[in-house]
Write an enzyme that holds these catalytic residues in place. Structure first.
Site, PDB file in Angstrom:
ATOM      1  CE  LYS A  19      -2.603   1.205   3.686  1.00  0.00           C
ATOM      2  NZ  LYS A  19      -2.600   2.656   4.022  1.00  0.00           N
ATOM      3  CB  SER A 180       7.258   8.421   9.199  1.00  0.00           C
ATOM      4  OG  SER A 180       6.347   7.538   8.561  1.00  0.00           O
ATOM      5  CG  ASP A 347       0.616   0.250   9.792  1.00  0.00           C
ATOM      6  OD1 ASP A 347       0.089   1.055  10.572  1.00  0.00           O
ATOM      7  OD2 ASP A 347       0.884   0.524   8.612  1.00  0.00           O
TER       8      ASP A 347
END
Length: 473
Positions: A19, A180, A347
């Site tokens: 992604k 980030s 994540d």
């Protein structure tokens, strides 16, 4: 006891496209001059947002094909320069729930010309972007927040970004405490500036540093020139890294790293997005928790993706993992609790929290305080849902402590169980939904998509998830 898996055939699945790199490569192709082909692109709701905004800003994107695993290919006719906004009336840029789209494109659009309105879903209007907006304002952009200060929706008046306005020799200091993506957005915008832009890491800590590495990989692939400098401490002299040595950086320390990007054109060409370690993480975890080994193909062994850390986490927890040049295989294993600093791979936290629930002993996850401002609060959401299955999760200031239910020995006498008639909440978060799917692996016949309030929230990043997941059940 654990079943003997030596002669049990593995379930084989293919990792979805990355992604993060799908966003970055489409942006690079849209800013390039001429036509590019970007293959193995993730087809998801988040990428739809990025493509739609790039098209509205002047690029032309044509679908070529979609493979059986849901990956797409796109012919992109680039802008050959800066994005174009509205004149008098702002160009509507609906990012919906995509934080990546919002943060990367806010910076890139600010390097363009015209008016833009950045807006999205209700949760997006609660997610911070103030530090990035302040940096863009310093470089000459006009930013007006329509609602809560520091959050979308916002109006962006773009006249290009001018590094000279940053002062101090064109050095802009920007933190990575919250995301980030602020840093990555500026790096993607920097080639459009009229002079070199130097972005120095500021703040107290750097979360998700590997995603900046992916941005540098994208810039390299598109022919953009930059230099990376580091130093031992805030008063020490700067030293340039040899070309390509930034790939070996595992972390970045505030005041000790800066990146200077030179003006230049993104180069058109043919690009292929690598497999996604984030999307693969659910299947790798399934190999450890399920009844059959799971083999995941399509992963790049030398990937800069931070979520490649899933292999080390699984091994540290006691899982049997075999990796080769073409695939990774994880075998059903007895797991034990560990201490994990997950600042570089946030994540993975919802998935690791579920793994920890099946482990013997406690698992402490730290350095992820910023997860409170993701699609959901990814500290409280796993705690709430795992509590429904009998697992105690203590929420900490920078993470969580998961008390695993496994007993001694084989580790399978006790396990989280979802009571009959009780459903789980995905918290409108794709990563929550996919991680909670792991809870069904040890209960034959249980299909988690029927026990979630919104199973299709996975369309945000992995629309084919439930179809692929069914192969494991």
């Amino acid at each position: 006891m654990l079943q003997n898996t030596e002669h049990t055939s593995a379930v084989t699945v293919t990792a979805p496209p990355s992604k993060s790199l799908s966003h970055r490569y489409l942006i690079g192709a849209a800013l390039a001059g001429g036509a590019s082909t970007v293959r193995h692109v993730l087809e998801s709701a988040d990428l739809e947002c990025t493509r739609a905004i790039l098209a509205s800003a002047g690029a032309r994107l044509e679908p070529l094909e979609t493979s059986r695993d849901g990956a797409g290919a796109w012919r992109v006719h680039g802008l050959g320069g800066a994005p174009r906004g509205g004149q008098g009336r702002p160009l509507s840029c609906d990012v919906r729930e995509s934080g990546t789209t919002c943060r990367l494109l806010t910076a890139v659009l600010a390097a363009g010309e015209g008016l833009f309105r950045i807006h999205g879903a209700e949760r997006m209007h609660e997610r911070p972007i103030g530090e990035l907006a302040e940096a863009l304002t310093t470089l000459g952009a006009g930013v007006v927040f329509e609602g809560a200060p520091g959050c979308p929706p916002l109006r962006l008046q773009a006249h290009g970004l001018n590094p000279a306005l940053a002062g101090d020799g064109g050095v802009l200091r920007l933190g990575m405490d919250v995301s980030s993506q602020y840093f990555s957005g500026l790096l993607l915008a920097a080639p459009l500036c009229p002079a070199p832009l130097c972005v120095e890491l500021a703040g107290r800590k750097a979360v998700s540093w590997p995603y900046v590495g992916l941005t540098l990989q994208c810039l390299t692939d598109f022919g953009v020139h930059f230099g990376v400098e580091t130093r031992k401490h805030a008063e020490a002299p700067w030293h340039p890294l040899p070309e390509g040595a930034w790939r070996d950086l595992d972390e970045a320390r505030p005041a000790c790293l800066r990146i200077q990007v030179r003006p230049g054109a993104y180069q058109s060409g043919d690009y292929t997005v690598e497999g996604d370690w984030s999307g693969a993480s659910y299947f790798l975890a399934a190999g450890a928790l399920g009844r059959r080994p799971v083999r995941v193909e399509g992963l790049r062994a030398d990937s800069l993706q931070g979520d490649r850390a899933m292999l080390d986490i699984l091994r540290k927890m006691g899982a049997r993992v075999e990796a080769d040049a073409e695939a990774v295989t994880v075998y059903p294993s007895a797991l034990h609790g560990v201490a994990l600093d997950m600042g570089s791979c946030p994540d993975l936290v919802p998935t690791v929290a579920v793994l920890a629930a099946f482990a013997q002993g406690s698992t402490r996850i730290s350095n992820v305080a910023h997860l409170r401002v993701k699609e959901s609060n990814r500290i409280s959401a796993p705690a709430e849902e795992l509590a429904k299955t009998g697992v105690t999760v203590d929420q900490l200031s920078d993470g969580m402590l998961v008390s695993g239910l496994a007993g001694r020995g084989c580790g399978r006498q006790n396990a989280p169980r979802l009571p009959e008639g009780l459903n789980l909440c995905a918290h409108n978060d794709h990563r929550m939904a996919m991680s909670l799917a792991l809870l069904a692996l040890q209960e034959p016949g249980l299909r988690m998509e029927t026990r979630l309030d919104d199973p299709m929230v996975v369309r945000k990043s992995f629309p084919q998830f439930w179809e692929v997941w069914s192969r494991l059940q």
